[in-house]
Enzyme design. Sequence first.
Site, short mmCIF file in Angstrom:
data_model
loop_
_atom_site.label_atom_id
_atom_site.label_comp_id
_atom_site.label_asym_id
_atom_site.label_seq_id
_atom_site.Cartn_x
_atom_site.Cartn_y
_atom_site.Cartn_z
N SER A 153 0.86 -1.19 0.00
CA SER A 153 0.00 0.00 0.00
C SER A 153 0.90 1.23 0.00
O SER A 153 2.06 1.15 0.40
CB SER A 153 -0.86 0.00 1.27
OG SER A 153 -1.42 1.27 1.48
N TYR A 166 -2.52 -1.33 10.44
CA TYR A 166 -2.44 -1.43 8.97
C TYR A 166 -1.12 -0.82 8.47
O TYR A 166 -0.39 -1.44 7.69
CB TYR A 166 -3.63 -0.70 8.34
CG TYR A 166 -3.74 -0.85 6.84
CD1 TYR A 166 -4.32 -1.99 6.29
CD2 TYR A 166 -3.29 0.14 5.98
CE1 TYR A 166 -4.44 -2.14 4.92
CE2 TYR A 166 -3.40 0.01 4.61
CZ TYR A 166 -3.98 -1.13 4.08
OH TYR A 166 -4.09 -1.27 2.71
P1 NAD Z 1 -11.05 -6.27 -0.42
O1 NAD Z 1 -11.59 -6.18 0.95
O2 NAD Z 1 -12.00 -6.41 -1.56
O3 NAD Z 1 -10.02 -7.49 -0.55
C1 NAD Z 1 -9.36 -8.11 0.50
C2 NAD Z 1 -9.60 -9.60 0.36
O4 NAD Z 1 -8.86 -10.31 1.35
C3 NAD Z 1 -11.08 -9.96 0.58
O5 NAD Z 1 -11.50 -10.81 -0.47
C4 NAD Z 1 -11.06 -10.71 1.89
O6 NAD Z 1 -12.05 -11.72 1.98
C5 NAD Z 1 -9.67 -11.33 1.86
N1 NAD Z 1 -9.21 -11.71 3.20
C6 NAD Z 1 -9.29 -11.00 4.34
N2 NAD Z 1 -8.77 -11.70 5.36
C7 NAD Z 1 -8.35 -12.88 4.84
C8 NAD Z 1 -7.73 -14.02 5.40
N3 NAD Z 1 -7.43 -14.08 6.69
N4 NAD Z 1 -7.43 -15.06 4.57
C9 NAD Z 1 -7.73 -15.01 3.26
N5 NAD Z 1 -8.31 -13.95 2.68
C10 NAD Z 1 -8.64 -12.91 3.47
O7 NAD Z 1 -10.15 -5.00 -0.62
P2 NAD Z 1 -8.98 -4.67 -1.69
O8 NAD Z 1 -8.91 -3.22 -1.74
O9 NAD Z 1 -9.16 -5.42 -2.94
O10 NAD Z 1 -7.68 -5.19 -0.91
C11 NAD Z 1 -6.72 -6.06 -1.46
C12 NAD Z 1 -5.34 -5.69 -0.96
O11 NAD Z 1 -5.00 -4.40 -1.49
C13 NAD Z 1 -5.22 -5.57 0.56
O12 NAD Z 1 -4.01 -6.15 0.98
C14 NAD Z 1 -5.21 -4.08 0.79
O13 NAD Z 1 -4.51 -3.72 1.96
C15 NAD Z 1 -4.48 -3.61 -0.46
N6 NAD Z 1 -4.68 -2.19 -0.77
C16 NAD Z 1 -5.91 -1.70 -1.12
C17 NAD Z 1 -6.05 -0.35 -1.41
C18 NAD Z 1 -7.36 0.25 -1.80
O14 NAD Z 1 -7.44 1.49 -1.86
N7 NAD Z 1 -8.39 -0.51 -2.09
C19 NAD Z 1 -4.94 0.50 -1.32
C20 NAD Z 1 -3.72 -0.02 -0.96
C21 NAD Z 1 -3.60 -1.37 -0.69
#
Ligand code: NAD
Length: 270
Positions: A153, A166
Amino acid sequence: MMQGLKGKNALITGASSGIGQAIAVRLAQEGCNIAINYRKSLEGAEDTEAMVMQKACGQMKECGVKSLLVQGDVAKEDDVIAMVNTVVNQLGSLDILINNAGIQIERPSHEISAEEFDRVLSVNLRGAFLCARETIKHLLTQNRFGVIINVSSVHEIIPRPLYVSYSVSKGGMENLTKTLALEYAHRGIRVNAIAPGATVTPINEEWTDDPEKRAIVESHIPMGRAGTTDEMAASVAFIASDEAAYITGQTLFIDGGLTLYADFREAWSA
Ligand code: NAD
């Protein structure tokens, strides 16, 4: 098409929604076989699988791309071991691991409980480590080259008040990426990270679905808009491919300029 992805086996954690889902679909379009990990949402994982097959094969009934659903909580060591074993048994090997699963808890730092703090670390950082460890064990046993990509991130480097666990987890991910990259470079295992900026996914529903809040978020982004999951997935496809064969230990920021700090666009000091 990216070079070197056709026929490779890829495991994407947390692939039932958001960025993970888009990565699964994009890697399938590049000809990878896809293992879709999910923790709770079987329905979401099945949607991902349907999208994977539709994008990979189009109108063709069969196109050689295989897909697999693997349930498992990346915070549980036994689940991770079983998950990687299942992928290797079903697909024959594992070439690409995408550590995408992630959670966040909003809480003032002086109020967060030890359990809440540990939970975020155990999914975002320890989970990524465990998945990498099991994948590396397998790659070394089969003497194969491989690729690990951590979904970090912008908060790998930008502190994030109210989200200390986080921020710490993503800060740790930088060194997880670098340490593993250095340790296994000579074995042909590349380890990199992508660092998304504000991206439209379920994790951000609170502001993506509210025009006023969304405008505030986007005012801090030099390019003036949030990113898409497809933009994240495109960079992952590149890093996973042989076009990035000489890249290891790096974090690629995909953030519309967020880490350039929009507030510094105009000079404010003499
Ligand atoms: P999201 O909530 O759609 O995806 C996260 C996924 O991880 C979900 O499908 C959830 O079910 C799964 N998950 C959570 N805990 C878990 C576990 N213990 N075991 C297996 N799966 C698990 O949100 P996203 O934005 O797609 O996030 C994906 C990644 O991107 C994350 O690591 C997040 O920190 C990172 N990220 C997102 C953003 C953003 O703005 N959306 C920005 C920076 C980083």
